[in-house]
Design a protein around this motif. Sequence first.
Motif, short mmCIF file in Angstrom:
data_model
loop_
_atom_site.label_atom_id
_atom_site.label_comp_id
_atom_site.label_asym_id
_atom_site.label_seq_id
_atom_site.Cartn_x
_atom_site.Cartn_y
_atom_site.Cartn_z
N ALA A 35 47.65 32.83 36.04
CA ALA A 35 48.72 32.64 35.06
C ALA A 35 48.73 33.82 34.08
O ALA A 35 47.68 34.42 33.81
CB ALA A 35 48.52 31.33 34.30
N GLU A 36 49.90 34.15 33.59
CA GLU A 36 50.05 35.30 32.70
C GLU A 36 49.68 34.98 31.26
O GLU A 36 49.22 35.85 30.54
CB GLU A 36 51.49 35.81 32.77
CG GLU A 36 51.86 36.36 34.13
CD GLU A 36 53.34 36.62 34.28
OE1 GLU A 36 54.11 36.44 33.31
OE2 GLU A 36 53.74 37.02 35.38
N ASN A 37 49.90 33.77 30.83
CA ASN A 37 49.64 33.42 29.44
C ASN A 37 48.71 32.20 29.38
O ASN A 37 49.11 31.09 29.65
CB ASN A 37 50.94 33.16 28.68
CG ASN A 37 51.89 32.24 29.42
OD1 ASN A 37 51.70 31.93 30.60
ND2 ASN A 37 52.90 31.75 28.73
N LEU A 186 53.80 27.09 36.00
CA LEU A 186 52.88 26.88 34.87
C LEU A 186 53.07 27.96 33.82
O LEU A 186 52.93 27.71 32.62
CB LEU A 186 51.43 26.83 35.35
CG LEU A 186 51.03 25.63 36.21
CD1 LEU A 186 49.63 25.82 36.77
CD2 LEU A 186 51.13 24.33 35.43
N ASN A 187 53.39 29.18 34.26
CA ASN A 187 53.64 30.27 33.32
C ASN A 187 54.79 29.95 32.37
O ASN A 187 54.84 30.47 31.25
CB ASN A 187 53.97 31.56 34.08
CG ASN A 187 52.74 32.30 34.52
OD1 ASN A 187 51.70 32.26 33.88
ND2 ASN A 187 52.86 32.98 35.65
N ASN A 188 55.73 29.14 32.82
CA ASN A 188 56.90 28.82 32.01
C ASN A 188 56.67 27.72 30.99
O ASN A 188 57.53 27.43 30.17
CB ASN A 188 58.07 28.43 32.91
CG ASN A 188 58.50 29.59 33.80
OD1 ASN A 188 58.44 30.74 33.41
ND2 ASN A 188 58.92 29.27 35.01
N ILE A 189 55.51 27.08 31.04
CA ILE A 189 55.19 26.03 30.07
C ILE A 189 54.81 26.71 28.76
O ILE A 189 53.92 27.55 28.72
CB ILE A 189 54.05 25.11 30.54
CG1 ILE A 189 54.46 24.37 31.81
CG2 ILE A 189 53.65 24.14 29.44
CD1 ILE A 189 53.36 23.50 32.39
N THR A 190 55.47 26.32 27.69
CA THR A 190 55.13 26.85 26.38
C THR A 190 54.39 25.77 25.61
O THR A 190 54.54 24.58 25.87
CB THR A 190 56.39 27.29 25.62
OG1 THR A 190 57.28 26.18 25.53
CG2 THR A 190 57.08 28.44 26.33
N GLU A 191 53.61 26.20 24.68
CA GLU A 191 52.81 25.25 23.88
C GLU A 191 53.64 24.22 23.20
O GLU A 191 54.68 24.38 22.73
CB GLU A 191 51.97 26.02 22.85
CG GLU A 191 50.95 26.93 23.47
CD GLU A 191 49.82 26.21 24.17
OE1 GLU A 191 49.31 25.20 23.64
OE2 GLU A 191 49.43 26.66 25.26
#
Length: 191
Positions: A35-37, A186-191
């Motif tokens: 994942a990127e973030n 999953l990368n598109n999920i933001t906090e």
Amino acid sequence: MKIYIQSIIVLLALLVTGCAHQIEINPDMANINQAENKSEKIVGYYISDENKKKKVTSPGGGGDKITYLPYSDLESAFYTALSSKYKDVYSVKSLDESDFINEKGISLIFVPEIETNSSSDSLMTWPATDFSIKLICKAIDANGELVWEKTVESAGHAEFDEFKSDFSLSARRASEQAINLLVEELNNITE
């Protein structure tokens, strides 16, 4: 003569019905993207014991079938995908295990649903030349509310020259693609 005819009938019955060959559909873990973030959240995942033992049989080539354990085979790759995104990942034995969930500080629980299919255009070899996976992944919060759901679909293909040393190759390719597509989601999920 009667024994000869009975033997031919038995042989033909075996050829027509084929048999089932066990394969593993787990991907090459070295090819799973990160994942990127990274998130500081602690999450869990839930795969029921029933699903972990679930054996699926689908078409192979030459009239034969293939069998595999999709949840068991993909569990470590699923864990790896979640671990690349989140600080800590725990396997949750039950969605009702509130003491464990609270003790570990688990904020989300991911629940996968896996559908598979296979086929082959070969009349002479049993491995599947084509394999597809539909991975439906849901995330619920600590209150049991659905907060995220994504579906990814993948396909793997392998020809005889490729799979003669790895009979699971088309399935491994499909599972690798499915897990990497999940990592993208999953990368598109933001906090």
